[in-house]
Scaffold this motif. Structure first.
Motif, short mmCIF file in Angstrom:
data_model
loop_
_atom_site.label_atom_id
_atom_site.label_comp_id
_atom_site.label_asym_id
_atom_site.label_seq_id
_atom_site.Cartn_x
_atom_site.Cartn_y
_atom_site.Cartn_z
N ALA A 80 4.94 -1.82 -11.03
CA ALA A 80 5.37 -3.05 -10.36
C ALA A 80 4.56 -4.26 -10.82
O ALA A 80 5.13 -5.34 -11.04
N MET A 81 3.25 -4.09 -10.98
CA MET A 81 2.42 -5.21 -11.45
C MET A 81 2.82 -5.62 -12.87
O MET A 81 2.92 -6.82 -13.16
N ASN A 82 3.05 -4.65 -13.73
CA ASN A 82 3.45 -4.96 -15.10
C ASN A 82 4.83 -5.63 -15.14
O ASN A 82 5.05 -6.55 -15.94
N LYS A 83 5.75 -5.19 -14.27
CA LYS A 83 7.07 -5.82 -14.21
C LYS A 83 6.95 -7.25 -13.70
O LYS A 83 7.59 -8.16 -14.24
N MET A 84 6.14 -7.46 -12.67
CA MET A 84 5.91 -8.82 -12.17
C MET A 84 5.40 -9.72 -13.28
O MET A 84 5.89 -10.84 -13.47
N LYS A 85 4.42 -9.23 -14.03
CA LYS A 85 3.83 -10.01 -15.12
C LYS A 85 4.90 -10.39 -16.15
O LYS A 85 5.03 -11.56 -16.53
N SER A 86 5.71 -9.43 -16.55
CA SER A 86 6.76 -9.69 -17.54
C SER A 86 7.79 -10.68 -17.02
O SER A 86 8.18 -11.62 -17.74
N LEU A 87 8.24 -10.49 -15.78
CA LEU A 87 9.25 -11.38 -15.21
C LEU A 87 8.73 -12.81 -15.08
O LEU A 87 9.43 -13.77 -15.41
N LEU A 88 7.52 -12.95 -14.58
CA LEU A 88 6.95 -14.29 -14.38
C LEU A 88 6.67 -14.99 -15.70
O LEU A 88 6.93 -16.19 -15.84
N GLU A 89 6.16 -14.26 -16.69
CA GLU A 89 5.86 -14.86 -17.98
C GLU A 89 7.12 -15.24 -18.75
O GLU A 89 7.06 -16.05 -19.68
N ALA A 90 8.26 -14.69 -18.37
CA ALA A 90 9.53 -15.01 -19.04
C ALA A 90 10.17 -16.29 -18.48
O ALA A 90 11.15 -16.79 -19.04
N LEU A 91 9.64 -16.84 -17.39
CA LEU A 91 10.26 -17.99 -16.75
C LEU A 91 10.13 -19.34 -17.47
O LEU A 91 11.07 -20.14 -17.43
N PRO A 92 9.00 -19.67 -18.11
CA PRO A 92 8.88 -21.02 -18.68
C PRO A 92 10.02 -21.48 -19.58
O PRO A 92 10.49 -22.61 -19.42
N PRO A 93 10.54 -20.64 -20.49
CA PRO A 93 11.65 -21.15 -21.31
C PRO A 93 12.96 -21.33 -20.53
O PRO A 93 13.86 -22.02 -20.99
N LYS A 94 13.04 -20.75 -19.35
CA LYS A 94 14.26 -20.81 -18.55
C LYS A 94 14.27 -21.96 -17.55
O LYS A 94 15.33 -22.31 -17.01
N ILE A 95 13.09 -22.53 -17.25
CA ILE A 95 12.97 -23.57 -16.22
C ILE A 95 12.23 -24.77 -16.81
O ILE A 95 11.02 -24.69 -17.06
N ASP A 96 12.93 -25.86 -17.01
CA ASP A 96 12.33 -27.04 -17.64
C ASP A 96 11.13 -27.58 -16.87
O ASP A 96 10.19 -28.11 -17.47
N LYS A 128 0.81 -1.22 0.00
CA LYS A 128 0.00 0.00 0.00
C LYS A 128 0.85 1.27 0.00
O LYS A 128 0.34 2.36 -0.26
N LYS A 129 2.14 1.15 0.29
CA LYS A 129 3.03 2.31 0.28
C LYS A 129 3.35 2.78 -1.14
O LYS A 129 3.84 3.89 -1.33
N LEU A 130 3.06 1.94 -2.13
CA LEU A 130 3.32 2.30 -3.52
C LEU A 130 2.29 3.31 -4.01
O LEU A 130 1.10 3.17 -3.73
N SER A 131 2.74 4.30 -4.77
CA SER A 131 1.79 5.21 -5.42
C SER A 131 1.05 4.44 -6.50
O SER A 131 1.44 3.32 -6.86
N ALA A 132 0.01 5.03 -7.04
CA ALA A 132 -0.77 4.37 -8.10
C ALA A 132 0.12 4.03 -9.29
O ALA A 132 0.05 2.92 -9.84
N ASP A 133 0.99 4.96 -9.69
CA ASP A 133 1.89 4.71 -10.82
C ASP A 133 2.92 3.63 -10.49
O ASP A 133 3.21 2.76 -11.32
N GLU A 134 3.47 3.68 -9.28
CA GLU A 134 4.45 2.66 -8.86
C GLU A 134 3.79 1.29 -8.81
O GLU A 134 4.40 0.30 -9.22
N LYS A 135 2.56 1.23 -8.34
CA LYS A 135 1.83 -0.03 -8.27
C LYS A 135 1.63 -0.61 -9.67
O LYS A 135 1.89 -1.79 -9.92
N THR A 136 1.18 0.22 -10.59
CA THR A 136 0.96 -0.22 -11.98
C THR A 136 2.27 -0.72 -12.59
O THR A 136 2.31 -1.78 -13.22
#
Length: 101
Positions: free
Chosen positions: A22-38, A12-20
């Motif tokens: 961070a969520m988009n970065k989480m999505k990108s990082l997590l979706e990039a994992l399948p080709p890296k982890i068998d 909750k300490k994140l501003s609205a822009d920081e939250k958005t």
């Protein structure tokens, strides 16, 4: 087949822009994992649009061939790197692991 579902609530300490951002970065990082982890068959990430207080902000669903594969994924260095970032921007998470017949 194993499904691993995690819901995250952003800090909750994140501003609205920081939250958005961070969520988009989480999505990108997590979706990039399948080709890296068998042991990670698939990963799906959703960003919540429900404005109620009961709603979490981001959900991750992953698929694994076995409980052992889920365990290997959980301890994989690529996953741990992403997890370190996620822990820096969330306040809460819930997890459900279940077997699909």
């Amino acid at each position: 087949m194993i499904k691993h579902v995690v819901a995250f609530r952003m800090d909750k300490k994140l501003s609205a822009d920081e939250k958005t951002d961070a969520m988009n970065k989480m999505k990108s990082l997590l979706e990039a994992l399948p080709p890296k982890i068998d042991e990670l068959e698939a990963a799906e990430v959703g960003i919540n649009f429900n404005p109620t207080d009961a709603a979490f902000d981001v959900v991750l669903t992953t698929t694994h061939l076995s409980k052992e594969a889920l365990g290997t994924y959980a301890g994989h260095p690529e996953h741990l790197e992403v997890l370190a970032y996620i822990r820096s921007v969330i306040s809460e998470r819930i997890v459900v692991d279940y077997e699909v017949s």
